[in-house]
Design a protein around this motif. Structure first.
Motif, PDB file in Angstrom:
ATOM      1  N   UNK A 161      59.807 105.546  76.028  1.00 45.40           N
ATOM      2  CA  UNK A 161      59.722 106.736  75.404  1.00 45.40           C
ATOM      3  C   UNK A 161      61.070 107.673  75.727  1.00 45.40           C
ATOM      4  N   UNK A 162      61.391 108.577  74.737  1.00 44.23           N
ATOM      5  CA  UNK A 162      62.200 109.529  75.263  1.00 44.23           C
ATOM      6  C   UNK A 162      61.829 110.679  76.147  1.00 44.23           C
ATOM      7  N   UNK A 200      69.930 125.499  73.274  1.00 50.85           N
ATOM      8  CA  UNK A 200      70.254 125.822  72.006  1.00 50.85           C
ATOM      9  C   UNK A 200      68.933 125.103  71.310  1.00 50.85           C
ATOM     10  N   UNK A 201      67.820 125.815  70.636  1.00 50.42           N
ATOM     11  CA  UNK A 201      66.691 125.070  70.312  1.00 50.42           C
ATOM     12  C   UNK A 201      67.035 124.186  69.101  1.00 50.42           C
ATOM     13  N   UNK A 202      67.828 124.760  68.096  1.00 50.56           N
ATOM     14  CA  UNK A 202      68.034 123.899  66.811  1.00 50.56           C
ATOM     15  C   UNK A 202      69.174 122.632  67.423  1.00 50.56           C
ATOM     16  N   UNK A 203      69.899 122.754  68.191  1.00 48.97           N
ATOM     17  CA  UNK A 203      70.954 121.881  68.741  1.00 48.97           C
ATOM     18  C   UNK A 203      70.367 120.705  69.523  1.00 48.97           C
ATOM     19  N   UNK A 204      69.257 121.041  70.193  1.00 45.96           N
ATOM     20  CA  UNK A 204      68.492 120.256  71.178  1.00 45.96           C
ATOM     21  C   UNK A 204      67.578 119.410  70.051  1.00 45.96           C
ATOM     22  N   UNK A 205      66.880 120.039  69.043  1.00 45.59           N
ATOM     23  CA  UNK A 205      66.005 119.397  68.356  1.00 45.59           C
ATOM     24  C   UNK A 205      66.763 118.405  67.512  1.00 45.59           C
ATOM     25  N   UNK A 206      67.979 118.753  66.904  1.00 49.74           N
ATOM     26  CA  UNK A 206      68.688 117.842  66.272  1.00 49.74           C
ATOM     27  C   UNK A 206      69.126 116.574  67.034  1.00 49.74           C
ATOM     28  N   UNK A 207      69.417 116.842  68.308  1.00 43.72           N
ATOM     29  CA  UNK A 207      69.495 115.651  69.163  1.00 43.72           C
ATOM     30  C   UNK A 207      68.471 114.669  69.421  1.00 43.72           C
ATOM     31  N   UNK A 208      67.256 115.268  69.383  1.00 42.24           N
ATOM     32  CA  UNK A 208      66.015 114.342  69.707  1.00 42.24           C
ATOM     33  C   UNK A 208      65.818 113.488  68.617  1.00 42.24           C
ATOM     34  N   UNK A 209      65.776 114.270  67.435  1.00 41.97           N
ATOM     35  CA  UNK A 209      65.569 113.504  66.184  1.00 41.97           C
ATOM     36  C   UNK A 209      66.696 112.592  65.948  1.00 41.97           C
ATOM     37  N   UNK A 210      67.826 112.676  66.163  1.00 49.00           N
ATOM     38  CA  UNK A 210      68.926 111.680  66.069  1.00 49.00           C
ATOM     39  C   UNK A 210      68.828 110.583  66.833  1.00 49.00           C
ATOM     40  N   UNK A 211      68.121 110.516  68.111  1.00 49.23           N
ATOM     41  CA  UNK A 211      67.903 109.510  69.101  1.00 49.23           C
ATOM     42  C   UNK A 211      66.760 108.771  68.902  1.00 49.23           C
ATOM     43  N   UNK A 212      65.532 109.579  68.387  1.00 49.65           N
ATOM     44  CA  UNK A 212      64.185 108.774  68.267  1.00 49.65           C
ATOM     45  C   UNK A 212      64.168 107.631  67.147  1.00 49.65           C
ATOM     46  N   UNK A 216      56.936 115.621  68.226  1.00 47.50           N
ATOM     47  CA  UNK A 216      57.452 114.415  68.314  1.00 47.50           C
ATOM     48  C   UNK A 216      56.427 113.394  69.327  1.00 47.50           C
ATOM     49  N   UNK A 217      55.515 113.837  69.919  1.00 45.06           N
ATOM     50  CA  UNK A 217      54.680 113.136  70.880  1.00 45.06           C
ATOM     51  C   UNK A 217      54.278 111.667  70.179  1.00 45.06           C
ATOM     52  N   UNK A 218      53.774 111.784  68.894  1.00 43.13           N
ATOM     53  CA  UNK A 218      53.408 110.642  68.158  1.00 43.13           C
ATOM     54  C   UNK A 218      54.569 109.755  67.863  1.00 43.13           C
TER      55      UNK A 218
END
Length: 367
Positions: free
Chosen positions: A247-248, A355-367, A275-277
């Motif tokens: 899991x990330x 930075x909420x959007x920056x972190x969210x973008x990072x999570x989505x790109x690595x999932x 993103x839990x699912x």
């Protein structure tokens, strides 16, 4: 304390810029009294109005109540002549005292700002470090000047016409820092300056081998393996980081008393919901000294606004300590977050408010 400390820093910033002296003492007293009354009225209402609490109004009132009087006192000139007799160590020492006292308008506001910021630090050591930097910044130029007094006098004759500009620049800098402290957003600045962190202080295991060039914090972090740490959750169960492989994981170091942490928590809840699912999990590491006694009630009862819905911290919460923090490379401050990939590699480390959007973008790109 943050609004009060911020207001004092702003006060000295206004003094250095030269704006405070333009406010008459009578006007200052009237405006200050109005702000105090507004603060009293606001204190009778629960919660905040427009993001302001009563203490914010009281803090701004201090600027108007004491500022006009203080700036006139600081602008006085005091002259000491033939202090200490003949030139020598004793007279030099006494002249140092007189110089510091006479230059109170110049060195005092900066010192007050450093003291105010130092008072908000988590440990005495951090406050002492800030004061040591201030002292070194004041002393070293004078020591260098003493070694080359002849050359300095020639330089000073040319530079003295720029002293007022330096003073105004210092005042503007104080206004910026004071505004951030007043709004409790000093972590925003530390987050913007996170690129200055020494890569050797990043994540345990990122030290560069001898003979190779140093890497940036982010690049080094990407090559590091997350430490195999075992936590204890609020139910007393053991939770190992290695058990989350596949899991990330976003490891978020926080505390119940940390205001920037509270700003982040709704975002962390939102990440867990989204993103839990997809193979993502949050892991909140509570760094409160009192541990479960204060963390458990906070987690169970504190409601956060997440996209218009009131929610509690529904992601895994574990208890942290200094030993655990050290294994992650140590904490410069709270909040601190570490994003870990599915295979246990550190992707990125965030110091201060993310930075909420920056972190969210990072999570989505690595999932």
């Amino acid at each position: 304390l943050a609004p009060i400390a911020g207001a004092l820093i702003v006060l000295f910033g206004l003094h250095l810029v030269g704006w405070l002296v333009k406010i008459s003492i009578r006007v200052g007293l009237v405006v200050g009294a109005v702000l105090v009354l507004a603060g009293l009225a606001l204190s009778l209402r629960p919660g905040v109005v427009g993001g302001l609490k009563a203490v914010h109004l009281y803090a701004v009132a201090v600027i108007f109540l004491i500022g006009p009087v203080l700036t006139r006192w600081l602008n006085r000139d005091i002259h000491f002549r033939k202090l200490g007799g003949q030139p020598g160590p004793v007279s030099g020492f006494l002249m140092g005292f007189a110089f510091a006292f006479g230059w109170t308008p110049c060195i005092g506001p900066i010192l007050a700002a450093v003291l105010a910021v130092a008072a908000t630090r988590e440990t005495i050591g951090q406050g002492v470090f800030l004061l040591a930097c201030y002292s070194a910044g004041l002393a070293i130029p004078f020591l260098i000047t003493a070694l080359g007094i002849g050359s300095f006098l020639k330089f000073y004759q040319q530079f003295r016409r720029h002293l007022h500009t330096v003073e105004v620049f210092s005042g503007v800098l104080l206004l910026l820092i004071g505004g951030l402290v007043f709004a409790n957003r000093l972590t925003w600045l530390s987050n913007k300056l996170s690129f200055l962190n020494n890569p050797l202080n990043a994540i345990e295991g990122t030290l560069t081998p001898a003979g190779k060039s140093e890497q940036t914090t982010e690049t080094a972090a990407k090559q590091a393996t997350a430490p195999d740490v075992t936590f204890q959750d609020l139910q007393g169960n053991k939770v190992s980081l290695s058990s989350m492989r596949g899991k990330m994981v976003l490891v978020n170091f926080w505390a119940t008393w940390c205001e920037p942490c509270r700003v982040e928590i709704p975002w962390m809840i939102d990440f867990q919901n989204k993103y839990a699912s997809k193979g993502f999990t949050m892991l909140g590491v509570a760094m409160d000294d009192d541990g479960k006694k204060v963390v458990d009630p906070f987690v169970q009862k504190t409601q956060f606004d997440v996209d218009g819905h009131s929610e509690t911290m529904d992601y895994p919460i574990v208890l942290g300590n200094d030993d655990i923090a050290t294994k992650f490379g140590g904490l410069i401050g709270l909040p601190t977050s570490v994003l870990i990939s599915r295979d246990g590699k550190v992707i990125k480390r965030y110091i201060g408010l993310v930075n909420q959007k920056e972190l969210e973008k990072e999570i989505e790109s690595k999932l």
